[in-house]
Design a protein around this motif. Structure first.
Motif, PDB file in Angstrom:
ATOM      1  N   SER A   1       0.808  -1.456  -0.037  1.00 51.57           N
ATOM      2  CA  SER A   1       0.155   0.019  -0.076  1.00 51.57           C
ATOM      3  C   SER A   1       0.851   1.209  -0.133  1.00 51.57           C
ATOM      4  O   SER A   1       2.148   1.026   0.238  1.00 51.57           O
TER       5      SER A   1
ATOM      6  N   SER B   1       1.172   5.630   0.855  1.00 52.96           N
ATOM      7  CA  SER B   1       0.465   7.078   1.404  1.00 52.96           C
ATOM      8  C   SER B   1       1.339   7.930   0.684  1.00 52.96           C
ATOM      9  O   SER B   1       2.470   8.019   0.196  1.00 52.96           O
TER      10      SER B   1
ATOM     11  N   ARG C   1       5.433   9.199  -2.803  1.00 54.09           N
ATOM     12  CA  ARG C   1       4.939   7.865  -2.392  1.00 54.09           C
ATOM     13  C   ARG C   1       5.810   7.362  -1.258  1.00 54.09           C
ATOM     14  O   ARG C   1       7.107   7.150  -1.287  1.00 54.09           O
TER      15      ARG C   1
ATOM     16  N   GLN D   1     -10.170  -5.793   3.760  1.00 55.12           N
ATOM     17  CA  GLN D   1      -9.960  -4.698   2.809  1.00 55.12           C
ATOM     18  C   GLN D   1     -10.985  -4.656   1.790  1.00 55.12           C
ATOM     19  O   GLN D   1     -11.774  -3.803   1.385  1.00 55.12           O
TER      20      GLN D   1
ATOM     21  N   PHE E   1     -14.196  -2.241   0.542  1.00 51.30           N
ATOM     22  CA  PHE E   1     -14.249  -1.602  -0.617  1.00 51.30           C
ATOM     23  C   PHE E   1     -15.694  -1.787  -1.553  1.00 51.30           C
ATOM     24  O   PHE E   1     -16.268  -0.706  -1.694  1.00 51.30           O
TER      25      PHE E   1
ATOM     26  N   GLN F   1      -4.466  -0.077  -3.652  1.00 53.85           N
ATOM     27  CA  GLN F   1      -5.404   1.208  -4.447  1.00 53.85           C
ATOM     28  C   GLN F   1      -5.636   0.581  -5.664  1.00 53.85           C
ATOM     29  O   GLN F   1      -6.666   0.828  -6.218  1.00 53.85           O
ATOM     30  N   ASP F   2      -5.043  -0.368  -6.453  1.00 54.32           N
ATOM     31  CA  ASP F   2      -5.242  -0.949  -7.778  1.00 54.32           C
ATOM     32  C   ASP F   2      -6.494  -1.883  -7.423  1.00 54.32           C
ATOM     33  O   ASP F   2      -7.288  -1.900  -8.486  1.00 54.32           O
TER      34      ASP F   2
ATOM     35  N   LYS G   1      -8.910  -1.474  -5.609  1.00 54.78           N
ATOM     36  CA  LYS G   1     -10.142  -0.918  -5.344  1.00 54.78           C
ATOM     37  C   LYS G   1     -10.540  -0.563  -6.605  1.00 54.78           C
ATOM     38  O   LYS G   1     -11.684  -0.800  -7.048  1.00 54.78           O
ATOM     39  N   ARG G   2      -9.803  -0.048  -7.595  1.00 52.87           N
ATOM     40  CA  ARG G   2      -9.912   0.131  -8.968  1.00 52.87           C
ATOM     41  C   ARG G   2     -10.536  -1.103  -9.862  1.00 52.87           C
ATOM     42  O   ARG G   2     -11.225  -0.923 -10.476  1.00 52.87           O
TER      43      ARG G   2
ATOM     44  N   ASN H   1     -10.935  10.013  -6.139  1.00 54.58           N
ATOM     45  CA  ASN H   1      -9.829   9.266  -5.478  1.00 54.58           C
ATOM     46  C   ASN H   1      -9.427   7.908  -5.936  1.00 54.58           C
ATOM     47  O   ASN H   1      -8.390   7.208  -5.766  1.00 54.58           O
ATOM     48  N   LEU H   2     -10.374   7.342  -7.094  1.00 55.91           N
ATOM     49  CA  LEU H   2     -10.031   6.071  -7.578  1.00 55.91           C
ATOM     50  C   LEU H   2      -8.922   6.423  -8.946  1.00 55.91           C
ATOM     51  O   LEU H   2      -8.482   5.493  -9.376  1.00 55.91           O
TER      52      LEU H   2
ATOM     53  N   ASP I   1      -2.595   7.622  -9.786  1.00 55.39           N
ATOM     54  CA  ASP I   1      -1.661   8.893  -9.533  1.00 55.39           C
ATOM     55  C   ASP I   1      -0.513   8.848 -10.554  1.00 55.39           C
ATOM     56  O   ASP I   1       0.563   8.446 -10.343  1.00 55.39           O
TER      57      ASP I   1
END
Length: 538
Positions: A281, A283, A299, A314, A318, A380-381, A383-384, A410-411, A414
């Motif tokens: 993950s 941040s 990052r 998780q 989601f 994060q991927d 969740k996408r 937020n999806l 970056d």
């Protein structure tokens, strides 16, 4: 006697698999792969293993092969049990770099492999990165210093030197539009292949007639393009495939017969459900200035526990959020607990017995599925991926990046090019009821373009799923690490398409013999023909 095959730029052996699967009425192979040349070490290891398999009669593999598949014995132990077959496989599969290995050495290997047989087939596709649309866009066009542009000339040199009866040459769709010095490359490739002596005059090569496999009459270059989904392959793979027939052969090839399109779910939907893992993950910290002057974010990555309980917590978080925002009902399916394995012992892998590809994939001696293990992805991927799969289930299309932006900024990934408009399909869910999009070697880098349609699995496709899309039989084993396996699958010609091409080629040999016999029965006709002139019977 089987018709000899020489396979250049062989990859993991997709073309050879199709040709070696054609059988006569007695169940014997019509073609015999005599030499497969490949530079990549992992692909060469795969070629050697599959050549070993071909030393046994069709669909009559020894029990020890399945013990190897199940992990009970090693590959070396398997080879030690059958030293004669392994020696033959080593002779056939040759790791060499065409264009760099001395041509005299290549020629000698070909001559030795053919054993003085004059009627044989050359197959293969020169490396295509220089011609592909993606490759050209990365480097701003084709560079005449790029040796890959000219590797087809090594293919052409072998034609000019060894005079195969028929050749099959495969390449990417981008070859049709590729230009060098404002001249279309495909035009001069066609001219060269039709008259190899114009390039290599010292070999006194015969001429060749170049045919399309989808059009009886060629009026434009795109008539050489084959769309694999039109011929029973569950994939929208578009490739240029040329058939060259030596000018003394009297029969022209038939064209491929169209068949119904095969949906993705019908070939991978029954496979055991597995989940993704979580690799890490990240941040963000304060904004930093990038080299190009734009603002970015720094990052900080952290490793993430990838146990089932951690993953489930998780994904449940989601899914609860996304299902609510998408106004969809909660899952009725259970989240799968396992990430799969290199061998998954299961009975849940067979297609419907009425499926057009049932016999092609099946090996009734298999007790499970190979290469069915999921990758781990950035949290994060995931969740996408979940959003993309849910969106696709609801709307019957995968979301573009603008859909992510409208749904939840937020999806958005970056990336500095997210607003460039060049990667609107960066996260692509494969639709269950349609053929998959083209499996390419890029699948070895990430799974963003190959997201499974089942949201509860929340992952990209496994090597075995990609292999089924490419129509590799279930008993086809890929050597190397997982990245290397993906790369091999993505670079291959679909074996089932190659099989259909091979059937057409086998008819050329059979019917040409019949035509030659008819001519031999008419001595007056032969008397009237000037020496060296050929009849064209179309």
């Amino acid at each position: 006697m089987p018709i000899p095959i020489i396979d250049l730029f062989a990859g993991p052996g997709g073309l050879a698999e199709g040709f070696s699967s054609v059988a006569n009425d007695n169940g014997d192979r019509v073609f015999s792969i005599k030499l497969s040349i490949e530079k990549d070490a992992a692909a060469h290891k795969t070629l050697t293993l599959r050549s070993f398999v071909r030393q046994f009669p069709l669909r009559q593999l020894p029990d020890e092969y399945y013990r190897f598949v199940e992990g009970e014995i090693s590959l070396d132990e398997l080879y030690q049990l059958y030293p004669e077959q392994y020696t033959e496989a080593q002779s056939e599969a040759w790791q060499a770099t065409l264009g760099q290995t001395p041509s005299e050495e290549v020629d000698q290997r070909i001559v030795t492999s053919l054993e003085n047989q004059n009627d044989w087939v050359l197959i293969g596709g020169p490396p295509c990165q220089a011609y592909s649309n993606a490759g050209r866009s990365r480097v701003g066009g084709i560079n005449e210093e790029d040796h890959r542009v000219y590797l087809y000339k090594e293919y052409l040199r072998i034609i000019a030197r060894h005079h195969p009866s028929v050749f099959v040459m495969e390449n990417v769709e981008g070859l049709l539009s590729a230009k060098l010095n404002d001249e279309k490359i495909f035009g001069w490739i066609l001219r060269d292949l039709a008259d190899p002596s114009s390039v290599f005059g010292d070999h006194n090569s015969p001429g060749y007639r170049i045919y399309s496999l989808v059009k009886n009459k060629v009026t434009k270059h795109s008539d050489y393009l084959i769309k694999a989904e039109d011929f029973g392959v569950p994939q929208k793979r578009h490739r240029v495939i040329l058939i060259g027939v030596r000018e003394d052969i009297l029969k022209r090839p038939d064209i491929l017969t169209h068949s119904e399109k095969v949906g993705l779910a019908s070939v991978i939907g029954m496979l055991p459900k597995i989940r993704s893992g979580i690799s890490r993950s990240y941040s963000h910290s304060e904004d930093v200035m990038k080299k190009d002057g734009s603002n970015g974010k720094k990052r900080f990555y952290s490793r993430f526990e990838s146990s089932y309980e951690a993953w489930k917590q998780q994904i449940e978080g989601f899914s609860s959020e996304l299902l609510s925002k998408l106004r969809m009902e909660d899952f009725t399916e259970q989240f799968p607990e396992t990430m799969g394995a290199e061998f998954v012992k299961t009975n849940d892998m067979q297609l419907d017995e009425h499926h057009s590809l049932f016999e092609w994939y099946s090996d009734r001696n298999l007790t499970g599925l190979t290469h069915h293990v999921s990758r781990s992805h950035l949290l994060q991927d995931l969740k996408r991926y979940l959003f993309a799969a849910l969106y696709t289930r609801k709307n019957n299309r995968f979301p573009k990046l603008n859909d992510y932006k409208l749904f939840d900024e937020n999806l958005l990934p970056d990336h500095c090019n997210v607003d460039s408009g060049k990667f609107t399909d960066r996260f692509r869910v494969q639709l269950p009821d349609s053929p998959a999009t083209t499996v390419t070697s890029h699948i070895s880098k990430d799974g963003h373009y190959f997201i499974h349609f089942d949201p509860v699995q929340c992952r990209s496709l496994t090597v075995r799923e990609a292999a089924r899309i490419q129509t590799f039989p279930d008993n086809y084993i890929f050597c190397g690490n997982r990245t290397e396996q993906y790369h091999q699958v993505g670079n291959a010609v679909p074996p089932f398409l190659a099989y259909q091409i091979a059937e057409i080629i086998s008819n050329i040999f059979q019917e040409d013999v019949e035509n030659q016999n008819e001519i031999a029965m008419h001595p007056l006709l032969n008397f009237l023909l000037p020496q060296g002139r050929q009849i064209e019977i179309f």
